[in-house]
Design a protein around this motif. Sequence first.
Motif, short mmCIF file in Angstrom:
data_model
loop_
_atom_site.label_atom_id
_atom_site.label_comp_id
_atom_site.label_asym_id
_atom_site.label_seq_id
_atom_site.Cartn_x
_atom_site.Cartn_y
_atom_site.Cartn_z
N LYS A 6 0.85 -1.37 -0.03
CA LYS A 6 0.03 -0.14 0.06
C LYS A 6 0.94 1.19 -0.04
O LYS A 6 0.37 2.31 -0.45
N LYS A 7 2.16 1.10 0.59
CA LYS A 7 2.89 2.35 0.50
C LYS A 7 3.61 2.55 -0.96
O LYS A 7 4.50 3.64 -1.00
N ALA A 8 3.65 1.49 -1.83
CA ALA A 8 4.32 1.70 -2.98
C ALA A 8 3.64 2.55 -3.96
O ALA A 8 2.42 2.81 -4.18
N ASN A 9 4.58 3.17 -4.68
CA ASN A 9 3.86 3.93 -5.91
C ASN A 9 4.55 3.61 -7.17
O ASN A 9 5.40 2.82 -7.11
N ASN A 10 4.11 4.25 -8.25
CA ASN A 10 4.60 3.76 -9.70
C ASN A 10 6.25 3.86 -9.65
O ASN A 10 6.72 3.01 -10.41
N SER A 11 6.79 4.78 -9.15
CA SER A 11 8.16 4.84 -9.26
C SER A 11 8.94 4.01 -8.67
O SER A 11 9.79 3.43 -9.05
N LYS A 12 8.41 3.60 -7.24
CA LYS A 12 9.21 2.46 -6.56
C LYS A 12 8.78 1.05 -7.10
O LYS A 12 9.71 0.38 -7.31
N ILE A 13 7.56 0.89 -7.70
CA ILE A 13 7.30 -0.36 -8.50
C ILE A 13 8.16 -0.58 -9.61
O ILE A 13 8.67 -1.70 -10.21
N ALA A 14 8.26 0.60 -10.46
CA ALA A 14 8.97 0.49 -11.84
C ALA A 14 10.57 0.16 -11.29
O ALA A 14 11.27 -0.68 -12.30
N LYS A 15 11.09 0.60 -9.99
CA LYS A 15 12.24 0.23 -9.82
C LYS A 15 12.39 -1.18 -9.76
O LYS A 15 13.61 -2.20 -10.25
N ILE A 29 11.78 -7.60 -19.20
CA ILE A 29 10.16 -7.46 -18.80
C ILE A 29 9.75 -6.17 -18.97
O ILE A 29 8.73 -5.73 -19.34
N THR A 30 10.77 -5.23 -18.71
CA THR A 30 10.58 -3.88 -18.89
C THR A 30 10.32 -3.50 -20.51
O THR A 30 9.43 -2.78 -20.74
N ALA A 31 11.17 -3.99 -21.04
CA ALA A 31 10.98 -3.64 -22.59
C ALA A 31 9.64 -4.15 -23.19
O ALA A 31 9.10 -3.51 -24.01
N GLU A 47 5.63 5.16 -17.20
CA GLU A 47 4.65 5.54 -17.78
C GLU A 47 3.65 4.45 -18.32
O GLU A 47 2.57 4.40 -18.30
N ALA A 48 4.52 3.26 -18.42
CA ALA A 48 3.66 1.96 -19.00
C ALA A 48 2.65 1.73 -17.72
O ALA A 48 1.61 1.17 -17.98
N LEU A 49 3.35 1.68 -16.42
CA LEU A 49 2.52 1.38 -15.22
C LEU A 49 1.31 2.06 -15.35
O LEU A 49 0.21 1.70 -14.88
N THR A 50 1.60 3.68 -15.52
CA THR A 50 0.37 4.59 -15.38
C THR A 50 -0.71 4.08 -16.31
O THR A 50 -1.81 4.26 -16.08
N ARG A 51 -0.12 4.01 -17.77
CA ARG A 51 -1.26 3.71 -18.78
C ARG A 51 -2.02 2.32 -18.58
O ARG A 51 -3.23 2.09 -18.57
N LEU A 52 -1.24 1.17 -18.13
CA LEU A 52 -1.86 0.02 -18.00
C LEU A 52 -2.77 -0.22 -16.73
O LEU A 52 -3.64 -0.91 -16.60
N GLY A 53 -2.14 0.46 -15.63
CA GLY A 53 -2.61 0.31 -14.28
C GLY A 53 -1.85 -0.74 -13.62
O GLY A 53 -1.35 -1.71 -14.34
N LEU A 54 -1.92 -0.83 -12.27
CA LEU A 54 -1.19 -1.87 -11.70
C LEU A 54 -1.36 -3.30 -11.63
O LEU A 54 -0.65 -4.28 -11.74
#
Length: 292
Positions: A50-59, A67-69, A91-98
Amino acid sequence: MSDPVTPPQSANLAKNRLYLDCYKYMQSDKLALPTIPDVSFKIRRAINDKKANNSKIAKVVQIDPSITARLIKISNSPLYRGRRKIESCPEALTRLGLKVSQNIITAFAMKAVFTAKSHIIRRKMQDLWTHSSYVAAISAVFAHKTPGFDPDRAMLAGLIHDIGVVPILAYADKNADILTHPKDLAETIKELKNDIGIQIIRKWDFPSDFEDVINHSEDWYRDGGPEADYTDIVMISQLHSYIGKIDIKKMPKMDQLPAYKKLAAGHLDADQSINILDQARDEIDHIQQMLS
């Protein structure tokens, strides 16, 4: 675990050591089941924090460049494409949703499960993966064109519909001496793959409706209710995957199946359904390539 499998009734099964071993270990929960790929597990854990954001998940996602590509690539595909091109993991995570990203990443990582050492079993694993990924790609395209379905969930459902075969092949890979007849493997898969598949789905904590996918994706005349579901998507995708590979006389007529009628009623164009392998070939190939 699903309802207990009936012990061997036929003489063939009673002599089939592969079946007897797999049956015994399955019943005692000692059959070695595949673990969910490590990268998928880490990403699922990060997404569910619950504390994670897109930036942390992207890392976490970017630990695996492949997988990233592929995540970026699918975010730009016709299944999810927006007005502008996506060029980064956040950006991909934002578009697709978690949640969508989680399903897609799990699908991308799934191939690691389909491995073996011996040449014969490795080939069977490869054939199983080829079939599963093809059904997954068709399922994703069907879901994209049918209101009420998510392509990522359909893709994952297509990938796991035969997952119960994997532990059987893995056991045969390690115990080649018990295969005394060419039919032993086919008989064991036919009898046990569904029950073993459900054990895996529960171990991986996958959605409960995926159990229906495993149990009924080849139950052609199944009617699970008034609304179409993911089992129907995978079932019709399987039939499409057999076109040109199995004698058409041995296949049920698609327009007579409850699953097909429900999907067509959901505004899936009938002509497009029958000709999906031609009309959506590029997108199906695109998804298969990313899965591989």
